[in-house]
Write a protein that holds these residues in place. Structure first.
Motif, PDB file in Angstrom:
ATOM      1  N   GLU A   3       0.625  -1.213  -0.018  1.00  0.00           N
ATOM      2  CA  GLU A   3      -0.134   0.122   0.019  1.00  0.00           C
ATOM      3  C   GLU A   3       0.897   1.155  -0.069  1.00  0.00           C
ATOM      4  OE1 GLU A   3      -2.866  -0.030   3.411  1.00  0.00           O
ATOM      5  OE2 GLU A   3      -2.529  -2.177   3.609  1.00  0.00           O
ATOM      6  N   VAL A   4       0.419   2.040  -0.687  1.00  0.00           N
ATOM      7  CA  VAL A   4       1.294   3.422  -0.801  1.00  0.00           C
ATOM      8  C   VAL A   4       0.215   4.718  -0.433  1.00  0.00           C
ATOM      9  CG1 VAL A   4       2.514   5.063  -2.249  1.00  0.00           C
ATOM     10  CG2 VAL A   4       2.539   2.481  -2.793  1.00  0.00           C
ATOM     11  N   ASP A   5       0.717   5.502   0.378  1.00  0.00           N
ATOM     12  CA  ASP A   5       0.080   6.687   0.773  1.00  0.00           C
ATOM     13  C   ASP A   5      -0.417   7.533  -0.153  1.00  0.00           C
ATOM     14  OD1 ASP A   5       0.080   9.498   2.055  1.00  0.00           O
ATOM     15  OD2 ASP A   5      -0.443   8.287   3.608  1.00  0.00           O
ATOM     16  N   GLU A   6      -1.421   8.016  -0.344  1.00  0.00           N
ATOM     17  CA  GLU A   6      -2.092   8.805  -1.457  1.00  0.00           C
ATOM     18  C   GLU A   6      -1.323   9.997  -1.812  1.00  0.00           C
ATOM     19  OE1 GLU A   6      -6.241  11.539  -2.071  1.00  0.00           O
ATOM     20  OE2 GLU A   6      -6.198   9.681  -0.659  1.00  0.00           O
ATOM     21  N   ALA A   7      -0.736  10.528  -0.714  1.00  0.00           N
ATOM     22  CA  ALA A   7       0.363  11.808  -0.966  1.00  0.00           C
ATOM     23  C   ALA A   7       1.139  11.405  -1.925  1.00  0.00           C
ATOM     24  CB  ALA A   7       0.618  12.395   0.491  1.00  0.00           C
ATOM     25  N   VAL A   8       1.891  10.324  -2.116  1.00  0.00           N
ATOM     26  CA  VAL A   8       2.962  10.100  -2.808  1.00  0.00           C
ATOM     27  C   VAL A   8       2.689   8.964  -3.603  1.00  0.00           C
ATOM     28  CG1 VAL A   8       4.504  10.652  -1.126  1.00  0.00           C
ATOM     29  CG2 VAL A   8       3.824   8.351  -1.370  1.00  0.00           C
ATOM     30  N   ALA A   9       1.477   8.222  -3.921  1.00  0.00           N
ATOM     31  CA  ALA A   9       1.376   7.121  -4.892  1.00  0.00           C
ATOM     32  C   ALA A   9       1.887   7.421  -6.090  1.00  0.00           C
ATOM     33  CB  ALA A   9      -0.284   6.615  -4.646  1.00  0.00           C
ATOM     34  N   PRO A  10       1.305   8.759  -6.824  1.00  0.00           N
ATOM     35  CA  PRO A  10       1.711   8.971  -8.190  1.00  0.00           C
ATOM     36  C   PRO A  10       3.223   8.915  -8.369  1.00  0.00           C
ATOM     37  CG  PRO A  10       0.038  10.415  -7.306  1.00  0.00           C
ATOM     38  CD  PRO A  10       0.471  10.048  -6.274  1.00  0.00           C
ATOM     39  N   ARG A  11       4.057   9.275  -7.282  1.00  0.00           N
ATOM     40  CA  ARG A  11       5.401   9.392  -7.485  1.00  0.00           C
ATOM     41  C   ARG A  11       6.224   7.971  -7.407  1.00  0.00           C
ATOM     42  NH1 ARG A  11       6.885  13.595  -3.325  1.00  0.00           N
ATOM     43  NH2 ARG A  11       9.050  12.855  -3.656  1.00  0.00           N
ATOM     44  N   VAL A  12       5.287   6.870  -6.889  1.00  0.00           N
ATOM     45  CA  VAL A  12       5.835   5.545  -6.831  1.00  0.00           C
ATOM     46  C   VAL A  12       4.968   4.588  -7.705  1.00  0.00           C
ATOM     47  CG1 VAL A  12       6.449   3.864  -5.215  1.00  0.00           C
ATOM     48  CG2 VAL A  12       6.202   6.119  -4.509  1.00  0.00           C
ATOM     49  N   PRO A  13       5.313   4.564  -9.031  1.00  0.00           N
ATOM     50  CA  PRO A  13       4.723   3.583  -9.938  1.00  0.00           C
ATOM     51  C   PRO A  13       5.172   2.319  -9.711  1.00  0.00           C
ATOM     52  CG  PRO A  13       6.425   4.998 -11.165  1.00  0.00           C
ATOM     53  CD  PRO A  13       6.537   5.304  -9.625  1.00  0.00           C
ATOM     54  N   LEU A  14       6.348   1.888  -9.209  1.00  0.00           N
ATOM     55  CA  LEU A  14       7.079   0.783  -9.171  1.00  0.00           C
ATOM     56  C   LEU A  14       8.022   0.704  -7.942  1.00  0.00           C
ATOM     57  CD1 LEU A  14       7.553  -1.982 -11.215  1.00  0.00           C
ATOM     58  CD2 LEU A  14       9.829  -0.767 -11.476  1.00  0.00           C
ATOM     59  N   VAL A  15       7.917  -0.624  -7.305  1.00  0.00           N
ATOM     60  CA  VAL A  15       9.034  -0.853  -6.197  1.00  0.00           C
ATOM     61  C   VAL A  15       9.447  -2.207  -6.568  1.00  0.00           C
ATOM     62  CG1 VAL A  15       8.056   0.676  -4.571  1.00  0.00           C
ATOM     63  CG2 VAL A  15       7.162  -1.781  -4.980  1.00  0.00           C
ATOM     64  N   HIS A  16      10.792  -2.356  -6.185  1.00  0.00           N
ATOM     65  CA  HIS A  16      11.495  -3.603  -6.097  1.00  0.00           C
ATOM     66  C   HIS A  16      11.495  -4.107  -4.948  1.00  0.00           C
ATOM     67  CE1 HIS A  16      14.178  -6.797  -7.778  1.00  0.00           C
ATOM     68  NE2 HIS A  16      14.696  -6.585  -6.580  1.00  0.00           N
ATOM     69  N   VAL A  17      11.068  -5.718  -4.875  1.00  0.00           N
ATOM     70  CA  VAL A  17      10.856  -6.219  -3.375  1.00  0.00           C
ATOM     71  C   VAL A  17      11.652  -7.244  -3.376  1.00  0.00           C
ATOM     72  CG1 VAL A  17       9.383  -7.225  -1.841  1.00  0.00           C
ATOM     73  CG2 VAL A  17       8.447  -5.325  -3.046  1.00  0.00           C
ATOM     74  N   ARG A  18      12.608  -7.625  -2.505  1.00  0.00           N
ATOM     75  CA  ARG A  18      13.579  -8.498  -2.170  1.00  0.00           C
ATOM     76  C   ARG A  18      13.239  -9.080  -0.857  1.00  0.00           C
ATOM     77  NH1 ARG A  18      18.327 -10.632  -4.099  1.00  0.00           N
ATOM     78  NH2 ARG A  18      19.755 -11.789  -2.509  1.00  0.00           N
ATOM     79  N   THR A  45      13.612  -6.164   1.580  1.00  0.00           N
ATOM     80  CA  THR A  45      14.140  -4.819   0.922  1.00  0.00           C
ATOM     81  C   THR A  45      13.117  -4.159  -0.104  1.00  0.00           C
ATOM     82  OG1 THR A  45      16.287  -5.867   1.528  1.00  0.00           O
ATOM     83  CG2 THR A  45      16.213  -3.850   0.064  1.00  0.00           C
ATOM     84  N   VAL A  46      12.908  -3.054   0.122  1.00  0.00           N
ATOM     85  CA  VAL A  46      12.182  -2.247  -0.685  1.00  0.00           C
ATOM     86  C   VAL A  46      12.865  -1.138  -1.252  1.00  0.00           C
ATOM     87  CG1 VAL A  46       9.715  -1.146  -1.329  1.00  0.00           C
ATOM     88  CG2 VAL A  46      10.007  -3.065   0.478  1.00  0.00           C
ATOM     89  N   THR A  47      12.854  -1.013  -2.725  1.00  0.00           N
ATOM     90  CA  THR A  47      13.686  -0.059  -3.335  1.00  0.00           C
ATOM     91  C   THR A  47      12.866   0.678  -4.503  1.00  0.00           C
ATOM     92  OG1 THR A  47      14.978  -1.356  -4.681  1.00  0.00           O
ATOM     93  CG2 THR A  47      15.917  -0.701  -2.706  1.00  0.00           C
ATOM     94  N   THR A  48      13.037   1.738  -4.803  1.00  0.00           N
ATOM     95  CA  THR A  48      12.435   2.272  -6.244  1.00  0.00           C
ATOM     96  C   THR A  48      13.624   2.279  -7.303  1.00  0.00           C
ATOM     97  OG1 THR A  48      12.896   4.480  -5.631  1.00  0.00           O
ATOM     98  CG2 THR A  48      10.644   3.740  -5.218  1.00  0.00           C
TER      99      THR A  48
END
Length: 174
Positions: free
Chosen positions: A37-52, A116-119
């Protein structure tokens, strides 16, 4: 929409015991993995994350596309229905909303894991976070049982939730 996705992936399509013989919990088996889940305030700035995800079974890497869920409103039923206050559909309204995604991890167990979560490089919001996550069993029908084993519900699967806050920090949400 995010709730619908979480329910579909979490196995809450049917209420407990609905349509299941002998009082077993009904609904599809939940997937093993992580809701993001991504907070509404930053959702447009986080289109993808890499999850390890790393556990005793090894590591699992994947890119997780995140979708924005705009606001929704109930659609009225056509005229002539018995109850004028009854909703017959959902309308997706324009506008920002929270982000959501799902990272299936077939190897996930109830043992704690390191996530680990990264953009990606050049992303509008740089995120680099590592945290220890304790999965919970999610039963068919959607009930989560923290600290339980898979014997707590037939067909249950380990899941956890990750939340990306407006300041870019990542935490376990469930």
């Amino acid at each position: 929409m995010a709730v619908l996705l979480v329910c579909a992936l979490g196995g809450c399509a049917a209420p407990d015991g609905a349509g299941a013989p002998d009082g077993m919990v009904g609904g599809p088996a939940p997937l093993r993995g992580f809701g993001v889940e991504v907070d509404e305030a930053v959702a447009p700035r986080v289109p993808l994350v890499h999850v390890r995800v790393c556990g005793g079974w090894g590591c699992h890497d994947q890119d997780v596309p995140l979708h924005i869920s705009g606001p929704v409103s109930a659609m009225p039923c056509p005229s002539g229905t018995a109850d004028p206050d009854m909703a017959c559909g959902v309308a997706h309204l324009p506008g920002p909303g929270p982000g959501y995604g799902y990272a299936p991890v077939p190897q996930l167990t109830m043992d704690p894991v390191t996530v680990t979560v990264t953009t990606p490089a050049g992303a509008p919001l740089a995120i680099t976070a590592e945290l220890r996550v304790h999965p919970s069993i999610v039963c068919p029908g959607g009930a989560a049982t923290a600290g339980a084993t898979t014997s707590a519900c037939a067909g249950g699967a380990p899941q956890a939730g990750l939340r990306i806050s407006a300041d870019g920090t990542v935490s376990q949400s469930r």
